[in-house]
Design an enzyme around this catalytic site. Structure first.
Site, PDB file in Angstrom:
ATOM      1  N   GLU A 156       0.807  -1.242   0.000  1.00  0.00           N
ATOM      2  CA  GLU A 156       0.000   0.000   0.000  1.00  0.00           C
ATOM      3  C   GLU A 156       0.834   1.284   0.000  1.00  0.00           C
ATOM      4  O   GLU A 156       0.617   2.200   0.795  1.00  0.00           O
ATOM      5  CB  GLU A 156      -0.948  -0.025   1.211  1.00  0.00           C
ATOM      6  CG  GLU A 156      -1.886  -1.206   1.196  1.00  0.00           C
ATOM      7  CD  GLU A 156      -2.800  -1.278   2.434  1.00  0.00           C
ATOM      8  OE1 GLU A 156      -2.857  -0.316   3.205  1.00  0.00           O
ATOM      9  OE2 GLU A 156      -3.434  -2.341   2.616  1.00  0.00           O
ATOM     10  N   GLU A 273      -5.881 -10.961  -0.898  1.00  0.00           N
ATOM     11  CA  GLU A 273      -6.653 -10.772   0.344  1.00  0.00           C
ATOM     12  C   GLU A 273      -8.170 -10.768   0.072  1.00  0.00           C
ATOM     13  O   GLU A 273      -8.925  -9.967   0.585  1.00  0.00           O
ATOM     14  CB  GLU A 273      -6.252  -9.458   1.024  1.00  0.00           C
ATOM     15  CG  GLU A 273      -4.777  -9.308   1.259  1.00  0.00           C
ATOM     16  CD  GLU A 273      -4.397  -8.016   1.954  1.00  0.00           C
ATOM     17  OE1 GLU A 273      -5.294  -7.364   2.535  1.00  0.00           O
ATOM     18  OE2 GLU A 273      -3.206  -7.637   1.925  1.00  0.00           O
TER      19      GLU A 273
END
Ligand code: G3I
Length: 365
Positions: A156, A273
């Site tokens: 991220e 995820e």
């Protein structure tokens, strides 16, 4: 150990034999076996606590997962709570479990703007000492050298809302301390520490048919292009895949084009995820389960239509433990569990499981 297709098929199909029993019907129906039949992988984010305390959960993980990742144990706030103290016990326990069950293991995550211990946050801004990045990677990746199939090296790093023209996340101790170069430093260090592990850049919110997600996709592609042009050793992109069934539009074409753009850079892709938040959906959970399954099927049909997509991990396997039910943005106000995973609270398969199996089965070998 590279996540190549030969290895995948061999390691997942031998499970029932390894467990000293013939491949019973349900094993053949498991996501683990079905995925490997099509030279892909399916896996799950797990926690040590759940593995050690919940027999039902353990059984489902062994049967369904071909690869494991720690939901929290391999993050820096757990691994290095104090400057001179490492705690590998949680990650070690999950790795041992995976090895006992012929499952692969991936690491999440070496460098992230979240889940950092307080001492690091304080020290890095005053010293800007690059060893706070490199010595940690050497210690952690070095410990698991040859045992981890892949790593989310950086997680991220994109946040266009921070206003940088690059779309990078400025509100990050790593960017504040080192600028963008922390990313390439991390990848070079990880490669040297374990030349065989597949190195991933992992990113969130790349899936939506909305302007802010498009900005994230563009910034991610630009970052990957810069890294590759500098010879940074990056093997794959992790697309987190936290879908929101009722809050963020999804388009097959938009997602398909993005996967093609990533593949054109020569990178493999893993959905890292996967889950589908049902917050904002109808009260009737049967309808929600159907909607979640339908979106699951669409999303994975597009993903698995691409040879560059090597598989999918879901962020948990049962609604009994999903982070979605703990997060204020996605949990149900009345306390009912989010239903964003393939098994319900009692470990019963849901329509989402069927959708995942169909998506894996649909792709030819
Ligand atoms: O272990 C402590 C416990 O001792 C303490 O009593 C409790 C009370 O605060 O906190 C517990 O730690 C929590 C940890 O999860 C373990 O449950 C942390 O507060 C909490 O922040 C942490 O949340 C995790 C989050 O990442 C931050 O690390 C979530 O479970 C996890 O699902 C989430 O996963 C992230 C991925 O790493 C990156 N992509 C997004 C995804 C969802 O946010």
């Amino acid at each position: 150990m590279r996540l190549d297709r030969r290895h995948l098929v061999r390691s997942c199909l031998t499970l029932p034999l390894l467990m000293g029993r013939s491949a019973k019907a349900e094993d053949n129906e498991s996501l683990r076996v079905r995925a490997s039949r099509h030279a892909r992988i399916y896996g799950v984010a797990v926690t040590t606590e759940q593995l050690l305390s919940d027999v039902e959960y353990r059984k489902v993980i062994v049967r369904e997962a071909g690869i494991l990742v720690a939901e929290g144990e391999t993050k820096r706030n757990v691994l290095q709570p104090q400057r001179n103290l490492f705690n590998f016990s949680g990650t070690d326990a999950i790795l041992k479990f995976a090895q006992r069950n012929a499952q692969l293991m991936r690491g999440h995550t070496l460098v992230w703007h979240r889940a950092n211990p307080k001492w690091l946050t304080e020290e890095i801004i005053t010293t800007r000492d690059e060893k706070l990045l490199t010595s940690y990677i050497n210690a952690v990746v070095g410990r698991y050298r040859g045992q981890f199939n892949s790593w989310d090296v950086v997680n991220e790093a994109i946040e266009p809302e921070d206003g940088l023209s690059s779309g990078l996340r400025e509100q990050s101790i790593w960017f504040q301390a080192f600028g963008e170069t922390y990313i390439e430093t991390a990848f070079h260090c990880a490669r040297a520490a374990d030349p065989k592990a597949q190195l991933f850049y992992n990113e969130a919110n790349l899936e939506g048919d909305v302007a802010w997600s498009e900005r994230r996709r563009r910034a991610t592609i630009k970052l990957l292009e810069r890294l590759i042009s500098k010879g940074v050793p990056i093997d794959a992109l992790g697309i987190q895949g936290h879908l929101k069934a009722y809050r963020v539009k999804y388009s097959d074409d938009v997602f398909s084009r993005f996967l093609d753009d990533v593949a054109s850079l020569g990178l493999r892709i893993l959905i890292t995820e996967f889950d589908v938040a049902d917050a904002g959906g109808p009260e009737d959970y049967v309808q929600r389960d159907a909607d979640v399954a339908s979106l699951t099927r669409r999303f994975l049909d597009v993903a698995f239509s691409k040879p560059s997509v090597i598989g999918c991990l879901s962020w948990g396997i049962s609604d009994k433990y999903s982070w979605l039910s703990r997060d204020d943005r996605y949990k149900w106000p009345d306390g009912q569990p989010s239903r964003g995973l393939p098994f319900d609270q009692e470990f019963k398969q849901k329509p989402m499981w069927d959708a995942m199996v169909s998506a894996y089965d649909k792709t030819a070998l």
